[in-house]
Design a protein around this motif. Structure first.
Motif, PDB file in Angstrom:
ATOM      1  N   VAL A  24      58.534  -6.617  81.940  1.00 20.05           N
ATOM      2  CA  VAL A  24      57.492  -5.919  81.942  1.00 20.05           C
ATOM      3  C   VAL A  24      58.225  -4.294  81.911  1.00 20.05           C
ATOM      4  O   VAL A  24      59.485  -4.127  82.698  1.00 20.05           O
ATOM      5  N   GLN A  25      57.629  -3.373  81.300  1.00 23.85           N
ATOM      6  CA  GLN A  25      57.880  -2.016  81.402  1.00 23.85           C
ATOM      7  C   GLN A  25      56.479  -1.139  81.645  1.00 23.85           C
ATOM      8  O   GLN A  25      55.705  -1.608  81.206  1.00 23.85           O
ATOM      9  N   VAL A  26      56.678  -0.204  82.169  1.00 17.81           N
ATOM     10  CA  VAL A  26      55.534   0.673  82.464  1.00 17.81           C
ATOM     11  C   VAL A  26      56.082   2.269  82.510  1.00 17.81           C
ATOM     12  O   VAL A  26      57.135   2.422  82.883  1.00 17.81           O
ATOM     13  N   THR A  52      65.326  -3.131  79.988  1.00 18.01           N
ATOM     14  CA  THR A  52      65.610  -1.887  80.525  1.00 18.01           C
ATOM     15  C   THR A  52      64.535  -0.899  79.990  1.00 18.01           C
ATOM     16  O   THR A  52      63.634  -1.504  79.014  1.00 18.01           O
ATOM     17  N   SER A  53      64.737   0.337  80.277  1.00 11.17           N
ATOM     18  CA  SER A  53      63.612   1.366  79.668  1.00 11.17           C
ATOM     19  C   SER A  53      63.496   1.659  78.129  1.00 11.17           C
ATOM     20  O   SER A  53      62.821   1.924  77.632  1.00 11.17           O
ATOM     21  N   LYS A 253      56.447  -1.882  67.169  1.00 11.26           N
ATOM     22  CA  LYS A 253      57.855  -2.401  68.185  1.00 11.26           C
ATOM     23  C   LYS A 253      57.890  -1.145  68.814  1.00 11.26           C
ATOM     24  O   LYS A 253      58.289   0.070  68.174  1.00 11.26           O
ATOM     25  N   THR A 254      57.959  -1.063  70.234  1.00  9.87           N
ATOM     26  CA  THR A 254      58.198   0.153  71.021  1.00  9.87           C
ATOM     27  C   THR A 254      58.344  -0.250  72.465  1.00  9.87           C
ATOM     28  O   THR A 254      58.088  -1.376  72.834  1.00  9.87           O
ATOM     29  N   THR A 255      58.976   0.818  73.192  1.00 11.91           N
ATOM     30  CA  THR A 255      59.093   0.528  74.395  1.00 11.91           C
ATOM     31  C   THR A 255      57.897   1.571  74.965  1.00 11.91           C
ATOM     32  O   THR A 255      57.069   2.021  74.431  1.00 11.91           O
ATOM     33  N   ALA A 343      51.427   3.487  80.308  1.00 16.59           N
ATOM     34  CA  ALA A 343      51.616   2.575  79.107  1.00 16.59           C
ATOM     35  C   ALA A 343      52.285   1.246  79.651  1.00 16.59           C
ATOM     36  O   ALA A 343      53.027   1.599  80.464  1.00 16.59           O
ATOM     37  N   LEU A 344      52.043   0.061  79.312  1.00 16.92           N
ATOM     38  CA  LEU A 344      52.607  -1.192  79.924  1.00 16.92           C
ATOM     39  C   LEU A 344      52.847  -2.054  78.530  1.00 16.92           C
ATOM     40  O   LEU A 344      52.010  -2.308  77.712  1.00 16.92           O
ATOM     41  N   THR A 345      54.138  -2.462  78.455  1.00 14.88           N
ATOM     42  CA  THR A 345      54.637  -3.497  77.412  1.00 14.88           C
ATOM     43  C   THR A 345      55.376  -4.502  78.027  1.00 14.88           C
ATOM     44  O   THR A 345      55.752  -4.351  79.201  1.00 14.88           O
TER      45      THR A 345
END
Length: 368
Positions: A24-26, A52-53, A253-255, A343-345
């Motif tokens: 998960v990224q936030v 990672t970020s 496709k993104t962070t 944003a959450l990926t």
């Protein structure tokens, strides 16, 4: 470390440790500043590679937020208006009575072209010219502007070809030159992603999903006429090299921090970059088309390219929020009232937005 950063980090850690999520990224922006940037879990369980970020994720429709942003930047620069007929930019599009479709109709999912041919394959979706030709040959499902229906795939090709006709460049190049590059995220935000970069992606996995619900649905539902089930968003589809390489701007496709930075630059200044004027922001985030979704049946409210209202709420409940969610549970939304972006990926494809809702609850409590 701020209290918000600590709370968000604790939440994503728990999502992974509980087994609900794999990686998960936030990212949270407030008034143009990154105020939380949290990651947890694995990008690739097979190798132990950690998130990672800077790890890009394929997030399906979350990319529509970037697609719309490209259109607004070009409109800001006078290449077209929202009421420009598409045929003025793309004459071949007008076949079969489509002369009345405007850029506004496309951005509000009211153009009446929500479907791709039912014999379309994943390979076809990677063939830009073939999909453009299919749209030129398509017939309207309804009179433009009279109904709303989610253009799941066609939104990307429609906006992308408008951009190509207006600039002479593919939308991936315009994204890099006009949006991602100036914001310093050209290596974290893509439509088509070069094969040499794809090893950086988080590896997708499907969460257990009860597909029997589809067996209970009538065969004549409009959603089944909008595209074949082979194009249903899955980890396998989102992991194909051709799918990742091709321009399919219905997804991206993104962070988390890259897409959050884009939304922050729609709201206002981010390190000297502002994508659109305050006046255009108001127009973009005003409900322009709404009603039952003709294709999927859910209530809907659209600004220009963005859903209005936060996930798990309605436009009436959260009218100042705008953004896009993606199949699998990722999402990116911004609030014009507070200058907040969330944003959450993630790489486990779930049928809900529970993770995003949990983070949003934490963040919104700090702004209320």
């Amino acid at each position: 470390m701020s209290e918000l950063q600590e709370q968000v980090q604790a939440a994503v850690d728990d999502l992974v440790e509980s087994g609900a999520e794999q990686g998960v990224q936030v990212a949270v922006y407030r008034d143009g500043e990154l105020v939380a940037d949290a990651v947890a879990g694995l990008a690739d369980p097979a190798t132990g590679r950690a998130v990672t970020s800077a790890t890009p994720f394929y997030n399906f429709s979350i990319g529509k937020g970037a697609t719309a942003a490209v259109a607004h930047v070009l409109a800001e620069r006078g290449l077209f208006t929202y009421d420009t007929p598409v045929v003025e930019l793309w004459p071949e599009f007008g076949a079969h009575g489509k002369e009345g479709v405007t850029v506004r109709h496309v951005l509000t999912h009211s153009a009446g072209l929500p479907g791709v041919p039912l014999d379309s394959t994943p390979e076809d979706m990677c063939d830009w010219d073939k999909m453009v030709a299919a749209l030129e040959d398509a017939e309207l499902w309804w009179e433009p502007g009279t109904q709303v229906g989610y253009h799941a795939y066609t939104f990307g090709y429609l906006v992308g070809e408008i951009v190509r006709r207006a600039t002479g460049k593919p939308i991936s190049q315009v994204l890099l030159e006009k949006v991602a590059g100036p914001l310093g995220v050209g290596d974290e935000l893509y439509f088509g992603m070069p094969p040499a970069e794809q090893g950086r992606l988080a590896v997708l996995e499907d969460a257990p999903m009860d597909m029997s619900v589809f067996g209970d649905m009538p065969d004549d539902l409009p959603m089944f006429k909008a595209g074949p089930m082979s194009l249903f968003p899955t980890a396998a589809l989102g992991s194909r090299e051709d799918y990742l390489t091709a321009d399919i701007p219905a997804g991206g496709k993104t962070t988390a921090r890259a897409i959050a930075r884009l939304y922050a630059a729609l709201l206002g200044d981010v390190d000297g970059v502002r994508l659109i004027s305050p006046e255009r922001l108001r127009e973009v985030t005003t409900v322009t088309a709404s009603g039952p979704d003709t294709v999927f049946g859910n209530p809907s409210a659209w600004g220009l390219g963005y859903a209005i209202g936060h996930p798990a709420s309605t436009a009436e409940q959260t009218p100042t929020w705008f953004g896009m969610a993606g199949a699998g549970g990722s999402a990116a939304y911004a609030d014009t009232a507070t200058g907040t972006v969330i944003a959450l990926t993630k790489n486990r494809l779930t049928a809900d937005f529970a993770a995003y809702e949990r983070i949003s609850e934490i963040v919104t409590k700090t702004t209320s």
